[in-house]
Design an enzyme around this catalytic site. Structure first.
Site, PDB file in Angstrom:
ATOM      1  N   VAL A 160       0.876  -1.173   0.000  1.00 48.76           N
ATOM      2  CA  VAL A 160       0.000   0.000   0.000  1.00 48.76           C
ATOM      3  C   VAL A 160       0.911   1.220   0.000  1.00 48.76           C
ATOM      4  O   VAL A 160       1.913   1.244   0.715  1.00 48.76           O
ATOM      5  CB  VAL A 160      -0.907   0.031   1.242  1.00 48.76           C
ATOM      6  CG1 VAL A 160      -1.827   1.254   1.221  1.00 48.76           C
ATOM      7  CG2 VAL A 160      -1.729  -1.259   1.348  1.00 48.76           C
ATOM      8  N   CYS A 161       0.551   2.214  -0.806  1.00 50.01           N
ATOM      9  CA  CYS A 161       1.256   3.503  -0.759  1.00 50.01           C
ATOM     10  C   CYS A 161       2.745   3.272  -1.049  1.00 50.01           C
ATOM     11  O   CYS A 161       3.095   2.495  -1.940  1.00 50.01           O
ATOM     12  CB  CYS A 161       0.976   4.126   0.623  1.00 50.01           C
ATOM     13  SG  CYS A 161       1.323   5.882   0.785  1.00 50.01           S
TER      14      CYS A 161
END
Lengths: 214, 214
Positions: free
Chosen positions: A99-100
Site C-alpha cells: 500500500v502507498c
C-alpha cells in the site's frame, strides 16, 4: 488463511489498518502484525502506536503479506534484514501486496522487476528514477500475478477487497464491504492529482518528502 | 487544535484510524489517543492493539472528540465514568463526533436527545429501540450543530473531511483528501444495504450482534 502485516516506525497507520479491517473478516483468517522487533511502532505523526505482536522470525509462511508505506519506508529500503525477510516470505505467499510507498520497499527487495506497479502519486517518479525495474503506473490497484500494489494510503481498502474477491470470491468481498459500510462519499472530488484543483496539487506537492528533480 | 480519540477494548480499528489520518494533517493539530486506562487496547478481532497514551484525567478540553464504535461499545454504554467524561468534555468541544456504533455511546451519554443521528446500518434500529431520544437516519454523515455522527466504519473518513471543511475550510480538507489519495474505487457497489445484493445483506445481518426483534 494467515496474513501478516509489516509494521515499522513512522509508518502511515491507515496503510496498514485499511487492509487489516478487510482481511480480518475473511472466514478463518488469522492476521498478525509483525516487525523487526516486537512492541509498539509509532506512526508518522507520532501520536499513535500500533502494536507488533510478532517478530520476523515468528512469521515464516503467511498466505498474504501486506507492506504498508509511510516516511519510515526510506529506512526499510536500506535494511538488509527486512529485505531478505520479504524476499524469503514472498517465495511461499499466495499474495504479496503493498500500500502507498510500501511499493518502494517491494521494489528495493527486487520483487517488482519488470512488473507494472503503483504507489502514492507523489512517489511514482521515485519508483521510476531509482531504476528499480518497475513500470510505474497511475492506477488505484495493480494486480500482476500474485503481486498487488495499491496507490496512496486509502487505496489499501480497495486493494484488500480486490484480493479477497480474487482468492475467496466476490460474495465474500461484498459481504466484507457491506460490513465496513464502505460506500464512500468523499465531500470533494479531490482525491487524485488529476481531479483536485491545480493549486491544491501544488500545495500538497510542495510539502512532499519526494522531490521532483528539475 | 487539539483532538482526542477515545480507545477501548474491542473497538473497531478503522473507526478510529480513519478520522485520525485526516485530523492529524490539519495544520497545528495535536491528536491524542485516550482511554480509561493507559496502554494498548485490543481491537475487535484481537489481532491488533492501538496504544492509548493518555488517561481520561489527562484530557480536559479538546477542540474535537471522536468516539469510535465496535463490540466494546456495549460496555461503554453502561460505564458511568466514561459517560460522565464524555458529557464533561462535550461542554467545551467545538466538535463532538462519533463513527459507527460510537453513536450509541453518545446517545447513552444523553447527547443525541432530539437530534438526527446515524450509526452503522446494522445498529440503526438500536438507536431507535433504546429510546435514547435520537432520530436515527440512514445517511453517511449527519451534522447537527457541533455534533457529527457517521455511518459504519469507513464513514469516519468522510466525517473527518466534512468536519475539516466546516472548521478549517474546503482547501485544507481537499489537500488532506489528496494527500490520502482518497479517490475511492471499491471493486463492488455493495457498501450499503440499499446497494448490496439481498443475499449479501441477509448474510451480514445474520451474523450481527444487533438482533432485529421479530
Amino acid at each position: 488463511m494467515e496474513a501478516a502485516i509489516l509494521l515499522f516506525d513512522r509508518l502511515t497507520a491507515l496503510d496498514a489498518v485499511g487492509p487489516y479491517e478487510v482481511l480480518r473478516q475473511i472466514p478463518g483468517a488469522q492476521v498478525r502484525f509483525v516487525a523487526k522487533e516486537l512492541g509498539p511502532k509509532r506512526t508518522d505523526a507520532g501520536s499513535l502506536a500500533l502494536m507488533a505482536d510478532y517478530a520476523l522470525k515468528d512469521i515464516s509462511s503467511p498466505d498474504i503479506i501486506v507492506i504498508p508505506g509511510g516516511p519510515g519506508q526510506a529506512d526499510l529500503m536500506e535494511d538488509r534484514v527486512i529485505l531478505d525477510w520479504i524476499r524469503q516470505i514472498h517465495t511461499t505467499t499466495h499474495w504479496t501486496t503493498s500500500v502507498c510507498t510500501g511499493a518502494l520497499i517491494l521494489a528495493a527487495a527486487g520483487l517488482l522487476q519488470g512488473l507494472r506497479a503503483t504507489t502514492h502519486w507523489l512517489a511514482l517518479h521515485v519508483l521510476l528514477l531509482r531504476q528499480l525495474g518497475a513500470e510505474a503506473v497511475s492506477e488505484r490497484v495493480v494486480v500482476q500475478g500474485k503481486i498487488i500494489t495499491a496507490a496512496g494510503v486509502s487505496a489499501g481498502i480497495d486493494m484488500a477487497l480486490t484480493l479477497t474477491a480474487l482468492e475467496y470470491g466476490e460474495e465474500v468481498a461484498q459481504a466484507i464491504q457491506l460490513s465496513l459500510e464502505y460506500d464512500p462519499q468523499p465531500p470533494f472530488n479531490a482525491g487524485s492529482p488529476g481531479k483536485a484543483p491545480a493549486t491544491i496539487v501544488e500545495r500538497v506537492r510542495s510539502r512532499s518528502r519526494f522531490k521532483v528533480p528539475a
